[in-house]
Design a protein around this motif. Structure first.
Motif, mmCIF file in Angstrom:
data_model
loop_
_atom_site.group_PDB
_atom_site.id
_atom_site.type_symbol
_atom_site.label_atom_id
_atom_site.label_comp_id
_atom_site.label_asym_id
_atom_site.label_seq_id
_atom_site.Cartn_x
_atom_site.Cartn_y
_atom_site.Cartn_z
ATOM 1 N N LEU A 1 0.816 -1.207 0.000
ATOM 2 C CA LEU A 1 0.000 0.000 0.000
ATOM 3 C C LEU A 1 0.853 1.261 0.000
ATOM 4 N N GLU A 2 1.867 1.313 0.880
ATOM 5 C CA GLU A 2 2.715 2.506 0.966
ATOM 6 C C GLU A 2 3.517 2.706 -0.318
ATOM 7 N N PHE A 3 4.001 1.617 -0.916
ATOM 8 C CA PHE A 3 4.749 1.740 -2.173
ATOM 9 C C PHE A 3 3.851 2.273 -3.291
ATOM 10 N N THR A 4 2.602 1.800 -3.333
ATOM 11 C CA THR A 4 1.673 2.261 -4.365
ATOM 12 C C THR A 4 1.406 3.756 -4.221
ATOM 13 N N ASP A 5 1.177 4.197 -2.986
ATOM 14 C CA ASP A 5 0.930 5.628 -2.760
ATOM 15 C C ASP A 5 2.140 6.466 -3.142
ATOM 16 N N ALA A 6 3.340 5.981 -2.795
ATOM 17 C CA ALA A 6 4.561 6.746 -3.079
ATOM 18 C C ALA A 6 4.817 6.858 -4.581
ATOM 19 N N GLU B 1 2.979 12.995 -7.773
ATOM 20 C CA GLU B 1 3.386 13.797 -8.934
ATOM 21 C C GLU B 1 4.150 15.046 -8.541
ATOM 22 N N ASP B 2 4.383 15.252 -7.246
ATOM 23 C CA ASP B 2 5.115 16.434 -6.781
ATOM 24 C C ASP B 2 6.588 16.144 -6.553
ATOM 25 N N TYR B 3 7.035 14.952 -6.926
ATOM 26 C CA TYR B 3 8.426 14.572 -6.706
ATOM 27 C C TYR B 3 8.820 13.539 -7.755
ATOM 28 N N SER C 1 9.609 10.141 -9.325
ATOM 29 C CA SER C 1 9.128 8.803 -8.991
ATOM 30 C C SER C 1 9.641 7.712 -9.925
ATOM 31 N N VAL C 2 9.948 8.044 -11.177
ATOM 32 C CA VAL C 2 10.320 7.003 -12.137
ATOM 33 C C VAL C 2 11.611 6.290 -11.743
ATOM 34 N N SER C 3 12.542 7.003 -11.115
ATOM 35 C CA SER C 3 13.818 6.381 -10.746
ATOM 36 C C SER C 3 13.668 5.423 -9.567
ATOM 37 N N TYR C 4 12.502 5.414 -8.936
ATOM 38 C CA TYR C 4 12.263 4.502 -7.816
ATOM 39 C C TYR C 4 11.905 3.094 -8.276
ATOM 40 N N ILE C 5 11.486 2.934 -9.521
ATOM 41 C CA ILE C 5 10.908 1.652 -9.928
ATOM 42 C C ILE C 5 11.921 0.518 -9.813
ATOM 43 N N LYS C 6 13.128 0.706 -10.347
ATOM 44 C CA LYS C 6 14.123 -0.368 -10.255
ATOM 45 C C LYS C 6 14.497 -0.692 -8.808
ATOM 46 N N PRO C 7 14.757 0.308 -7.953
ATOM 47 C CA PRO C 7 15.020 -0.014 -6.542
ATOM 48 C C PRO C 7 13.853 -0.710 -5.853
ATOM 49 N N VAL C 8 12.622 -0.287 -6.170
ATOM 50 C CA VAL C 8 11.458 -0.913 -5.549
ATOM 51 C C VAL C 8 11.311 -2.364 -6.012
ATOM 52 N N LEU C 9 11.522 -2.625 -7.286
ATOM 53 C CA LEU C 9 11.473 -4.001 -7.782
ATOM 54 C C LEU C 9 12.535 -4.866 -7.101
ATOM 55 N N HIS C 10 13.715 -4.298 -6.923
ATOM 56 C CA HIS C 10 14.778 -5.027 -6.225
ATOM 57 C C HIS C 10 14.362 -5.331 -4.788
ATOM 58 N N ALA D 1 6.010 7.712 -12.607
ATOM 59 C CA ALA D 1 6.178 6.260 -12.526
ATOM 60 C C ALA D 1 4.894 5.510 -12.866
ATOM 61 N N THR D 2 3.752 6.126 -12.635
ATOM 62 C CA THR D 2 2.463 5.479 -12.909
ATOM 63 C C THR D 2 1.576 6.427 -13.710
ATOM 64 N N SER D 3 0.412 5.937 -14.082
ATOM 65 C CA SER D 3 -0.556 6.753 -14.816
ATOM 66 C C SER D 3 -1.469 7.537 -13.879
ATOM 67 N N ALA D 4 -1.218 7.474 -12.570
ATOM 68 C CA ALA D 4 -2.097 8.150 -11.614
ATOM 69 C C ALA D 4 -2.216 9.653 -11.867
ATOM 70 N N PRO D 5 -1.112 10.389 -12.161
ATOM 71 C CA PRO D 5 -1.256 11.829 -12.423
ATOM 72 C C PRO D 5 -2.192 12.143 -13.587
ATOM 73 N N SER D 6 -2.080 11.382 -14.692
ATOM 74 C CA SER D 6 -2.970 11.637 -15.833
ATOM 75 C C SER D 6 -4.404 11.269 -15.492
ATOM 76 N N GLU D 7 -4.590 10.225 -14.676
ATOM 77 C CA GLU D 7 -5.942 9.853 -14.276
ATOM 78 C C GLU D 7 -6.562 10.922 -13.379
ATOM 79 N N ARG D 8 -5.733 11.562 -12.553
ATOM 80 C CA ARG D 8 -6.245 12.662 -11.726
ATOM 81 C C ARG D 8 -6.687 13.818 -12.619
#
Length: 292
Positions: free
Chosen positions: A46-51, A55-57, A59-68, A254-261
Motif C-alpha cells: 500500500l505505501e509503495f503504491t501511494d509513493a 506527482e510532486d516529486y 518517482s520514475v527512478s524509484y521503480i528499479k530499486p522498488v522491484l529489487h 512512474a504510474t498513470s495516476a497523475p494523468s488519471e487525476r
C-alpha cells in the motif's frame, strides 16, 4: 477493507450472531486465515503504491530499486508464511517482473536510476552497466547536437523586402544584408575545414561526456531522502551534460495516476450543466484545478 474487517472482527461477529438471518455470515477460522494471508501480502504494498503514484516529486527512478526490494525483501517468502501467502507473493512478483521486462522499458528505467544521484548504477545489472553508460553517452551527445542545431538555424527574414516590413524595417534590412554578405563571403576551403573539424569535435564531445559521466558516478552517494531535483540544481554546473539527461528522464511519472487525476478534474468540470464549455476554457480550468 480487509484490515478493517480484521480489526472489527469481534464486533462484527457479535452483531451478526444476534440475528438469525445473518448468523451464517459470521467469519469462520478458515475465513480469518485467508483474510490474514491476503492482508499480510498486500499490506506492505500500500505505501509503495501511494509513493509511486505521486506527482510532486521524482518517482520514475524509484521503480528499479522498488522491484529489487520486492524481489529480495518485501515479497520474499518467509518461513512463517502460509501457503496462500507464498502463492500470492509468487504470483505478484511474476506479474511485476514480466510487466517491467520489456527491453525498452528496462533501458528507460535503468537510465532513470542512473541519473538519480541517490541510486546511480546501484540497481543496474552488472552485465548491463557498460551498455547503459554507452547509451547514456549517446543520448547526451544527441541532445547536444539538437541544441546546437537549434541555435544555428538561419534568421527567419533573409530578404531585404521581408526585413523592411516592420517598424524598424530599415535597420532590420541592414542586418539582413550584412548577414547575407557574410554568408556569401565564405570560401570553398571553409567547407573542408568544417567537415574535418566536425569529426574531431564530435570525438572530443564524446570523450568529455564519458569523463563527466564517470566523475558523476564517482561522487559521494546522497541520502535516500534527498530530492534529486534539488541536488541537480546545486550540481548541474559541475555536470552540465549529464544534467540534460536528468532533465529528460526524471520528469517522467512512474504510474498513470497523475494523468488519471487530470481526467478526474476534467470530469468534475465538464458536467451535464456545463457541456458547452469551449476546449480552451476546459484546458484552463483543469490546469487551475490541478495546480492551485
Amino acid at each position: 477493507m480487509i484490515q478493517r474487517v480484521l480489526e472489527q472482527e469481534k464486533a462484527l461477529s457479535q452483531v451478526l450472531k444476534a440475528d438469525r438471518k445473518t448468523k451464517h455470515l459470521v467469519l469462520t477460522w478458515q475465513d480469518t486465515d485467508v483474510l490474514e494471508s491476503i492482508s499480510r501480502t498486500l499490506g506492505p504494498l500500500l505505501e509503495f503504491t501511494d509513493a509511486l503514484s505521486g506527482e510532486d516529486y521524482v518517482s520514475v527512478s524509484y521503480i528499479k530499486p522498488v522491484l529489487h526490494l520486492f524481489n529480495n525483501t518485501v515479497l520474499a517468502a518467509a518461513d512463517d508464511d502460509t501457503e496462500l501467502t507464498k502463492d500470492m507473493k509468487t504470483v505478484i512478483l511474476k506479474y511485476l517482473n514480466k510487466k517491467y521486462s520489456e527491453p525498452k522499458t528496462v533501458d528507460l528505467l535503468d537510465i532513470a536510476s542512473l541519473v538519480d544521484p541517490r541510486f546511480k548504477d546501484a540497481y543496474i545489472a552488472d552485465d548491463r552497466q557498460e551498455f547503459i553508460k554507452t547509451r547514456a553517452v549517446a543520448e547526451i551527445l544527441s541532445l547536444l547536437e539538437v541544441q546546437a542545431a537549434t541555435f544555428s538555424e538561419p534568421l527567419p527574414h533573409t530578404s531585404t523586402e521581408a526585413a523592411a516590413d516592420g517598424p524598424d524595417g530599415a535597420e532590420a534590412a541592414e542586418v539582413a544584408v550584412e548577414w547575407q554578405s557574410k554568408k556569401v563571403k565564405r570560401s570553398l576551403g571553409s567547407f573542408f575545414k568544417k567537415a574535418s573539424s566536425d569529426g574531431t569535435a564530435a570525438l572530443a564531445d564524446r570523450e568529455a561526456i564519458e569523463v563527466e559521466l564517470k566523475s558523476y558516478l564517482q561522487t559521494m552517494q546522497v541520502d535516500g531522502e534527498t530530492d534529486p531535483l534539488d541536488w541537480w540544481w546545486l550540481y548541474q554546473a559541475n555536470f552540465p551534460r549529464v544534467a540534460r539527461l536528468a532533465h529528460k528522464y526524471l520528469c517522467i511519472p512512474a504510474t498513470s495516476a497523475p494523468s488519471e487525476r487530470a481526467f478526474s478534474f476534467g470530469g468534475n468540470i465538464v458536467t451535464c450543466h456545463r457541456s458547452l464549455l469551449k476546449p480552451e476554457t476546459v484546458d484552463k480550468l483543469v490546469f487551475l484545478a490541478n495546480n492551485l
